[in-house]
Design a protein around this motif. Structure first.
Motif, PDB file in Angstrom:
ATOM      1  N   ALA A   1       6.775  35.795  -7.707  1.00 36.52           N
ATOM      2  CA  ALA A   1       6.217  37.065  -7.224  1.00 36.52           C
ATOM      3  C   ALA A   1       7.314  38.008  -6.743  1.00 36.52           C
ATOM      4  O   ALA A   1       7.099  39.226  -6.677  1.00 36.52           O
ATOM      5  CB  ALA A   1       5.215  36.797  -6.104  1.00 36.52           C
TER       6      ALA A   1
ATOM      7  N   HIS B   1      -2.240  28.646  -3.673  1.00 38.51           N
ATOM      8  CA  HIS B   1      -2.433  30.059  -3.973  1.00 38.51           C
ATOM      9  C   HIS B   1      -1.125  30.572  -4.593  1.00 38.51           C
ATOM     10  O   HIS B   1      -0.075  30.542  -3.941  1.00 38.51           O
ATOM     11  CB  HIS B   1      -2.754  30.840  -2.697  1.00 38.51           C
TER      12      HIS B   1
ATOM     13  N   PRO C   1       0.457  33.741  -6.130  1.00 37.45           N
ATOM     14  CA  PRO C   1       0.514  35.161  -6.497  1.00 37.45           C
ATOM     15  C   PRO C   1       1.555  35.419  -7.584  1.00 37.45           C
ATOM     16  O   PRO C   1       2.604  34.780  -7.615  1.00 37.45           O
ATOM     17  CB  PRO C   1       0.899  35.848  -5.186  1.00 37.45           C
ATOM     18  N   ARG C   2       1.262  36.400  -8.447  1.00 38.98           N
ATOM     19  CA  ARG C   2       2.162  36.715  -9.557  1.00 38.98           C
ATOM     20  C   ARG C   2       3.038  37.934  -9.273  1.00 38.98           C
ATOM     21  O   ARG C   2       3.985  38.189 -10.003  1.00 38.98           O
ATOM     22  CB  ARG C   2       1.354  36.943 -10.829  1.00 38.98           C
ATOM     23  N   ASP C   3       2.709  38.694  -8.249  1.00 35.19           N
ATOM     24  CA  ASP C   3       3.488  39.884  -7.920  1.00 35.19           C
ATOM     25  C   ASP C   3       3.273  40.210  -6.444  1.00 35.19           C
ATOM     26  O   ASP C   3       2.402  39.621  -5.782  1.00 35.19           O
ATOM     27  CB  ASP C   3       3.089  41.066  -8.811  1.00 35.19           C
TER      28      ASP C   3
ATOM     29  N   ALA D   1       1.853  42.691  -4.914  1.00 40.18           N
ATOM     30  CA  ALA D   1       0.512  43.176  -4.575  1.00 40.18           C
ATOM     31  C   ALA D   1      -0.465  42.013  -4.429  1.00 40.18           C
ATOM     32  O   ALA D   1      -1.282  41.982  -3.494  1.00 40.18           O
ATOM     33  CB  ALA D   1       0.029  44.153  -5.645  1.00 40.18           C
ATOM     34  N   GLU D   2      -0.373  41.049  -5.334  1.00 33.95           N
ATOM     35  CA  GLU D   2      -1.261  39.889  -5.256  1.00 33.95           C
ATOM     36  C   GLU D   2      -0.910  39.026  -4.048  1.00 33.95           C
ATOM     37  O   GLU D   2      -1.798  38.449  -3.403  1.00 33.95           O
ATOM     38  CB  GLU D   2      -1.142  39.081  -6.551  1.00 33.95           C
ATOM     39  N   TYR D   3       0.368  38.949  -3.729  1.00 30.94           N
ATOM     40  CA  TYR D   3       0.800  38.210  -2.539  1.00 30.94           C
ATOM     41  C   TYR D   3       0.204  38.835  -1.275  1.00 30.94           C
ATOM     42  O   TYR D   3      -0.356  38.138  -0.417  1.00 30.94           O
ATOM     43  CB  TYR D   3       2.325  38.216  -2.479  1.00 30.94           C
ATOM     44  N   THR D   4       0.292  40.149  -1.174  1.00 32.02           N
ATOM     45  CA  THR D   4      -0.271  40.852  -0.016  1.00 32.02           C
ATOM     46  C   THR D   4      -1.776  40.641   0.066  1.00 32.02           C
ATOM     47  O   THR D   4      -2.337  40.452   1.162  1.00 32.02           O
ATOM     48  CB  THR D   4       0.057  42.350  -0.095  1.00 32.02           C
ATOM     49  N   ALA D   5      -2.437  40.656  -1.070  1.00 28.83           N
ATOM     50  CA  ALA D   5      -3.892  40.459  -1.080  1.00 28.83           C
ATOM     51  C   ALA D   5      -4.271  39.081  -0.543  1.00 28.83           C
ATOM     52  O   ALA D   5      -5.279  38.935   0.169  1.00 28.83           O
ATOM     53  CB  ALA D   5      -4.424  40.650  -2.497  1.00 28.83           C
ATOM     54  N   ILE D   6      -3.471  38.077  -0.854  1.00 29.84           N
ATOM     55  CA  ILE D   6      -3.741  36.735  -0.328  1.00 29.84           C
ATOM     56  C   ILE D   6      -3.488  36.696   1.174  1.00 29.84           C
ATOM     57  O   ILE D   6      -4.274  36.122   1.943  1.00 29.84           O
ATOM     58  CB  ILE D   6      -2.886  35.690  -1.067  1.00 29.84           C
TER      59      ILE D   6
ATOM     60  N   ARG E   1      -6.199  37.813   3.437  1.00 27.53           N
ATOM     61  CA  ARG E   1      -7.329  36.894   3.655  1.00 27.53           C
ATOM     62  C   ARG E   1      -7.078  35.940   4.814  1.00 27.53           C
ATOM     63  O   ARG E   1      -7.979  35.192   5.213  1.00 27.53           O
ATOM     64  CB  ARG E   1      -7.592  36.103   2.379  1.00 27.53           C
TER      65      ARG E   1
END
Length: 563
Positions: free
Chosen positions: A358, A469, A471-473, A475-480, A483
């Motif tokens: 990521a 979990h 994440p691929r980038d 933005a996806e890391y932040t989204a996780i 949560r």
């Protein structure tokens, strides 16, 4: 005593060279003569046997890697007993830099940048390994004999003329030469980047030249002989990473190996370094494994032992503080508020390209994570810096905290840092956490096995297993992270899957070789063989798996419970 010597770099360097000279004669390298004498030298008859036999190459290269010479000489002998024609290739002072070189041996880095290892490390590198391999009768090749006219000059020209910024991505006729040169230079400097290293460019260019020479040597060797397979240690750095790239390009089967965590055990992988293959290994390789109560109990007992490394021969830290509540009090953590753990890795270790990451590197991930948690005062972040930064060898010359402070001078009050020298146990500390975020540490395998949710931003082996979990980038890391805190620990099905993989990783991929004897100091093991019968087919199941994998490409998986 070792730490005291290190305070005087010149004395430390001399002591290291003297120790290696002593061990070359007394301890480190096996003496095959009594073993061969006890059996009437069956290796001689195997070596002179007529008829077509599969050719196997051990690209040992660095003779002063005593532990590699020991194991590869045993495997070479075992393969000869299985009717293989075994060859070995050794560097005879050709390479201007290699994996044996380390900044800790050179207090004057400018001197190394200018002269390399020729005047010191190279002098006692070749002969101990050559002596060992001559005893067992394999065919030995030397780097200098495999370089054609003009290839030394071409390597030197490219190392001199290719722009510094272009070296890491440089490819020579489809070979990723620059990537392995960069990994080698970072390992030499024990640093995550070259930015703050005055001699960084010169050292990278030295490794770049060495990588080119390695490519020329092995392309010629593989063209001259129809090898069924090539075996290397690590499968990264210079020269072994380049050897792997050449073998793959030329369609020769590759086996890469390294010492595993558990004593007397080794990890082998096909086609690439295990750093890559353990991430890309198909899940079908372990999903079918039945996790019986006996296997689960063995796994849990081993994982418990990891706290003090009782059954391991790679131990970076022995903690004195194991009580989670006492740890929370010592660090000033509020157990009524969610705690998130963060585990760093050693910044220079196995610096290769991983397209699924990521973030481009660990520092960028660490900075982004600290900046995110500064916006989440409802959470507490505990950063545990890897103890190997100071206890590993070589120790890091670019501590991750120093680099972090340069980028984030003032950490948010809800962020706590546990330095590498802390006596706090990592496992009890992580048990306090709602979740743990990691980049490349192997600890993710253990944490998920006890139900702790793990977020993987880098190349940790637990990634891509349907357990963490991933994440691929950014933005996806932040989204996780958004949560967090998670409402619960891993459910029963996820925990079961995590333990299946952990059993596969620790008990099936780590292959035992009973004739390897652990020992303190350098090297970490020696051979304990009284007869060649211990290397014959059927003597040890783990040895059979390794030899069959090298000869026939069968999986490097050995399940002790089924043996």
């Amino acid at each position: 005593m070792r730490q005291a010597i290190r305070r005087f770099p010149r004395l430390w360097r001399v002591s290291r060279l003297l120790r290696r000279w002593y061990h070359a004669r007394r301890v480190a390298y096996p003496d095959w003569r009594p073993v061969l004498a006890s059996n009437g030298h069956p290796l001689e008859s195997a070596r002179t046997r007529h008829g077509e036999r599969p050719k196997v190459l051990f690209a040992t290269a660095i003779g002063s890697y005593a532990h590699a010479v020991s194991l590869e000489s045993a495997l070479a002998s075992a393969l000869m007993l299985r009717d293989a024609d075994v060859h070995v290739v050794l560097c005879d002072g050709v390479l201007p830099a290699c994996a044996e070189c380390e900044a800790s041996l050179y207090p004057d880095l400018e001197a190394f940048a200018n002269r390399g290892p020729a005047n010191d490390l190279c002098r006692d590198c070749l002969w101990p390994a050559e002596r060992v391999f001559r005893q067992i009768g394999v065919t030995i090749h030397h780097y200098s004999d495999l370089l054609a006219s003009g290839e030394r000059e071409e390597s030197a020209r490219l190392a001199r003329e290719v722009p510094f910024a272009a070296i890491p991505a440089f490819q020579y006729e489809g070979l990723a030469i620059g990537e392995h040169a960069m990994a080698g230079a970072l390992r030499f400097l024990a640093a995550g980047t070259l930015e703050s290293e005055p001699q960084g460019e010169a050292i990278l260019r030295r490794y770049f030249e060495a990588a080119l020479l390695t490519a020329f040597v092995h392309r010629r060797l593989l063209r001259q002989h129809r090898f069924a397979s090539v075996t290397v240690t690590h499968g990264i750095y210079v020269p072994w990473g380049v050897v792997g790239a050449v073998a793959r390009q030329m369609g020769v089967r590759l086996a890469a190996w390294n010492v595993a965590y558990r004593k007397r055990r080794f990890i082998f992988s096909h086609g690439d370094t295990y750093h890559h293959t353990l991430m890309s290994e198909p899940t079908v390789e372990w999903e079918h494994v039945e996790l019986t109560p006996q296997r689960e109990q063995s796994l849990l007992e081993y994982l418990k032992s990891r706290r003090d490394g009782m059954f391991d021969w790679i131990v970076f830290h022995r903690a004195n503080q194991h009580d989670p509540k006492a740890i929370a009090r010592e660090l000033g953590l509020d157990e009524s508020r969610p705690i998130v753990g963060l585990l760093t890795s050693v910044s220079w270790d196995a610096r290769l390209h991983y397209p699924a990451n990521a973030f481009p590197n660990m520092l960028e991930w660490l900075v982004a994570t600290c900046e995110y948690f500064a916006t989440r005062p409802d959470l507490q972040l505990v950063i545990r810096v890897h103890p190997a930064e100071i206890s590993g060898f070589p120790p890091s010359r670019q501590p991750i905290l120093r680099e972090l402070v340069r980028r984030v001078p003032h950490l948010s009050p809800n962020i706590t840092v546990v330095p590498p020298e802390s006596e706090i146990g990592t496992y009890p500390l992580m048990s306090l956490c709602n979740a743990v975020v990691i980049y490349g540490t192997k600890t993710g395998v253990e944490l998920t096995s006890v139900g702790i949710p793990v977020i993987v931003a880098g190349e940790a082996w637990i990634r891509n297993k349907g357990i963490t979990h991933d994440p691929r980038d950014p933005a996806e890391y932040t989204a996780i992270l958004d949560r967090l805190p998670f409402t619960a620990r891993m459910d029963h099905a996820a925990l079961r899957r995590a333990r299946q993989y952990a059993y596969h990783f620790f008990f099936r991929r780590m292959i035992p070789l009973p004739f390897v004897r652990p020992r303190p100091g350098f090297p970490i093991y020696t051979l304990q063989l009284s007869s060649l019968s211990e290397l014959q087919p059927g003597a040890h199941g783990g040895l059979d798996v390794i030899c069959d994998g090298i000869l026939h490409g069968t999986p490097f998986v050995y399940d002790e419970a089924q043996a």
